[in-house]
Design an enzyme around this catalytic site. Structure first.
Site, short mmCIF file in Angstrom:
data_model
loop_
_atom_site.label_atom_id
_atom_site.label_comp_id
_atom_site.label_asym_id
_atom_site.label_seq_id
_atom_site.Cartn_x
_atom_site.Cartn_y
_atom_site.Cartn_z
N GLY A 242 12.85 5.89 25.71
CA GLY A 242 13.52 5.14 26.57
C GLY A 242 14.36 4.18 25.41
N SER A 243 14.92 3.02 26.32
CA SER A 243 15.61 2.29 25.34
C SER A 243 14.89 1.60 24.39
CB SER A 243 16.39 1.10 26.39
OG SER A 243 15.38 0.26 26.94
N GLY A 247 11.03 -0.57 24.62
CA GLY A 247 10.28 -0.12 23.48
C GLY A 247 9.54 -1.38 22.83
N GLU A 264 10.09 6.45 21.10
CA GLU A 264 11.18 7.29 20.85
C GLU A 264 12.32 6.58 21.41
OE1 GLU A 264 14.44 9.26 21.26
OE2 GLU A 264 13.07 10.75 22.28
N CYS A 298 19.88 10.39 23.88
CA CYS A 298 19.43 9.65 23.21
C CYS A 298 20.30 9.88 21.67
CB CYS A 298 18.12 9.19 22.97
SG CYS A 298 17.12 10.81 22.55
C1 UN1 Z 1 16.46 12.52 24.44
O1 UN1 Z 1 17.94 12.49 24.79
O2 UN1 Z 1 15.75 11.63 24.80
O3 UN1 Z 1 18.09 16.73 20.49
C2 UN1 Z 1 16.39 13.92 23.92
C3 UN1 Z 1 18.38 16.77 21.65
C4 UN1 Z 1 17.75 17.26 22.86
C5 UN1 Z 1 16.60 15.96 23.17
C6 UN1 Z 1 17.36 14.91 23.48
N1 UN1 Z 1 16.70 18.29 22.19
O4 UN1 Z 1 19.62 16.29 22.08
#
Ligand code: UN1
Length: 509
Positions: A242-243, A247, A264, A298
Site C-alpha cells: 500500500g502507500s 507502511g 511494499e 505502484c
Molecule cells: C503493484 O502495483 O502493487 O510490476 C504491483 C508491475 C506488476 C505488479 C505491480 N507486475 O507493474
C-alpha cells in the site's frame, strides 16, 4: 456499448457464480458491512457481509490451528495445493479478470495479465515446494555437522491494495502455503468481490487436496480489521502492500510486538531518457508505464528525466500519444484507458496538478476529465514540465501524471533519479553500455528494480519485487523472497562421541 449498473451486476453475478462464491455472502447494497462498487459507475453493486470485530480473532485462531497441521505436511505435498490453485486460476482466468475490471476498472488485457501473474507465481511456488534449500557449512569441530533448516513460520497476515487486488495476494499466498504457513488475508475494502473469488478457488483446492480448512482465511472489512491483524500476537509476519503512509503505521506497530513485516509501499518511479535511446521503443514503453492502469500501479512511471537535446521532441511525442489513447469501457478490447478508482483519486490528481502549476510547472497536455457516457471518472493522462524536482514532484499521486525534467550531463540525471525518498522501480533508455552499466551499478539507480530499455512497470514474477527507502525494503515473489515466509534454524549435530566446545574452549575439571 457502455455498461450500465445492471450490466455490471449481471456480469459480476455470473463470474462469482462460476467461481463458486456463495450467494449468502451478499446483501442488498447498504445492508452489509461494506459495499462492492465499480469505478465505472461509482455506485454500489452489492452489500457484502464483512467480519465483525469478535470474529477476526476467531478467524486468526482457526488459521493458527490449521498451521499446526500444515507445517507437518511435507513441502512437496503442500505444493499440490498450490498446483491445484494454479489450475483453477487458469480455468477461471476470464472470471477473475471480469471481477478485476468491474471493481478496479482495469482494461481487459491488463486484468487478464494480472491473472496471468497469479498463474506464474503458482508455477514458481510449486517448483519451490521441492527446493526450500538450506545450506550445510563446514563445522570447525571433528565429527560435527553444521547446517541450516528452513521451517514454516506461522500465520502470515497479508494486506493488499485495490490496484492489484488478486496478484499481490497470490504472490504472498502461493509462496506462504508451500512454505507451510497459514494465511489470513485482509484485502482492500474496495475489492471484496475479487477477494471472494480468489478465496472460493483456494477453498476448492483445499477440499480437493485434503489440506486443513483453516489454512486460508479472508477478513473483509475496513481499516479496523487490518489493525486487528497487525496487532495480533498470533501473526509472526505481516506482508503489507500500500502507500508509504500506511507502511509508516503498520511497520512500527508490528515492530512494537517484535513481529516481522514485509512492506511494499509507494514508488515515485523514473525513466532516464538519454540521447542515444531508440525513441520509438522508449516512447511506447513510457506511455504504457505512465498511463497503463490509469497511473495506479505502484510501479507507474511518474518522472521522466530527459536529456535536454531531445526533450522537445520527447514531450511532443508523448503528448501526442497521451492524446490519442482510447478511453472508455474497459471491457472493450480497443480501450486503453480505464477509469480512476474513485472521485477522491480525481480530487487528488487535480490538487497535484494545481500544486505543480503553483511551483512553476506547465501542464503540457491532459489532466482533464473525459466524457465516456459512464458516470465514473476518466482522465486524460497529464504531462507536466517542471523546472525543478521539488514539492509535489517528490510525492506519489496515484493518478496518471508524468512530470518531465531535463538534464545536461549523466551525473545530473542520476542525482535527479535518486533525489526522491521512494525507491521502487527505475528505467534507463540508452544504447551506451557504460551508461547502462553505471545505472545498474552500486552508485547508479537506488531502487529495488532497475531496468535497461524497459520502463518501470510490468515486472516479471521470477525476480524479487519491492524497493528501498520509503518503499519499505520488502521483497515479494521470485528469487529468494520465499525466505521471508520461513524461520531459519541453524543446527549443529555432534556424532563424534565426545563433547567438543567451539572456539577451542575447555570447560572440564
Ligand atoms: C503493484 O502495483 O502493487 O510490476 C504491483 C508491475 C506488476 C505488479 C505491480 N507486475 O507493474
Amino acid at each position: 456499448m457502455m455498461k450500465t449498473q445492471a450490466d455490471l451486476i449481471a456480469r459480476a453475478r455470473g463470474a462469482l457464480a462460476a467461481l463458486g462464491v456463495s450467494p449468502d455472502r451478499f446483501t442488498p447494497p447498504g445492508a452489509g458491512t461494506l459495499d462492492a462498487r465499480s469505478p465505472l459507475t461509482g455506485a454500489a453493486l452489492f452489500g457484502v457481509r464483512g467480519h465483525p470485530r469478535e470474529q477476526v480473532e476467531a478467524e486468526i485462531a482457526q488459521a493458527q490451528e490449521a498451521f499446526r497441521q500444515w507445517r507437518m505436511t511435507p513441502a512437496p505435498v503442500r505444493g499440490r495445493l498450490v498446483k491445484r490453485l494454479g489450475e483453477l486460476i487458469a480455468e477461471h482466468k476470464q472470471h477473475l479478470a471480469d471481477l478485476i475490471t468491474i471493481e478496479v476498472g482495469k482494461i481487459t488485457s491488463e486484468a487478464l495479465g494480472e491473472v496471468q501473474e497469479m498463474s506464474d507465481v503458482c508455477d514458481l511456488a510449486v517448483g519451490l515446494s521441492r527446493q526450500l534449500f538450506g545450506r550445510t557449512m563446514p563445522s570447525e569441530r571433528v565429527g560435527h555437522r553444521l547446517q541450516e533448516v528452513w521451517h514454516p513460520l506461522g500465520v502470515v497476515g497479508v494486506i493488499s491494495a485495490f490496484n492489484f487486488p488478486v496478484a499481490v495476494w497470490s504472490w504472498n499466498t502461493a509462496i506462504a502455503l508451500v512454505c507451510g504457513d497459514a494465511v489470513v488475508w485482509k484485502p482492500s475494502e474496495l475489492t471484496p468481490l475479487c477477494a471472494l473469488g480468489c478465496t472460493a478457488l483456494l477453498e476448492r483446492a483445499v477440499v480437493e487436496t485434503g489440506a486443513p480448512a483453516g489454512v486460508h482465511r479472508v477478513l473483509l472489512g475496513g481499516p479496523e480489521v487490518g489493525e486487528q491483524l497487525v496487532d495480533s500476537p498470533m501473526v509472526p509476519l505481516i506482508s503489507a502492500t500500500g502507500s508509504t503512509r500506511m507502511g509508516r503505521r503498520v511497520g512500527p506497530r508490528v515492530a512494537a510486538r517484535l513481529g516481522r513485516s514485509l512492506l511494499e509501499l509507494g514508488g515515485n518511479n523514473a525513466v532516464v531518457l538519454t540521447p542515444s535511446a531508440d525513441l520509438g521503443q522508449a516512447i511506447d514503453a513510457i506511455v504504457f508505464a505512465a498511463a497503463g492502469t490509469a497511473g495506479q500501479r505502484c510501479t507507474s512511471l511518474r518522472r521522466l528525466i530527459v536529456h535536454e537535446s531531445i526533450v522537445e521532441e520527447v514531450v511532443a511525442r508523448v503528448s501526442a500519444a497521451f492524446d490519442r489513447l482510447p478511453a472508455g469501457d474497459p471491457f472493450d478490447r480497443a480501450t486503453l484507458l480505464g477509469p480512476l478508482i474513485h472521485e477522491r483519486a480525481h480530487t487528488a490528481m487535480q490538487a497535484a496538478l494545481s500544486a505543480a502549476r503553483a511551483q512553476g510547472g506547465q501542464v503540457l497536455c491532459g489532466g482533464d476529465r473525459i466524457e465516456t457516457g459512464m458516470p465514473g471518472v476518466w482522465v486524460r493522462p497529464a504531462l507536466v514540465r517542471v523546472p525543478e524536482q521539488t514539492g509535489i514532484v517528490l510525492e506519489e499521486t496515484f493518478a496518471p501524471i508524468l512530470y518531465v525534467l531535463s538534464y545536461r550531463d549523466f551525473e545530473q540525471a542520476l542525482a535527479l533519479h535518486n533525489g526522491v525518498t521512494q525507491g521502487l522501480s527505475a528505467g534507463i533508455f540508452t544504447r551506451d553500455l557504460a551508461e547502462a552499466e553505471r545505472f545498474l551499478g552500486p552508485d547508479g539507480a537506488d531502487t529495488g528494480i532497475a531496468n535497461v530499455n524497459v520502463a518501470t512497470s510490468g515486472a516479471e514474477i521470477g525476480g524479487a519485487f519491492g524497493g528501498e527507502k520509503d518503499t519499505g525494503g520488502g521483497r515479494e515473489a521470485g528469487s529468494d523472497a520465499w525466505r521471508a515466509y520461513l524461520r531459519r534454524s541453524t543446527a549443529t549435530i555432534n556424532h563424534s562421541g565426545a563433547v567438543q566446545l567451539a572456539q577451542g574452549v575447555h570447560f572440564s575439571g
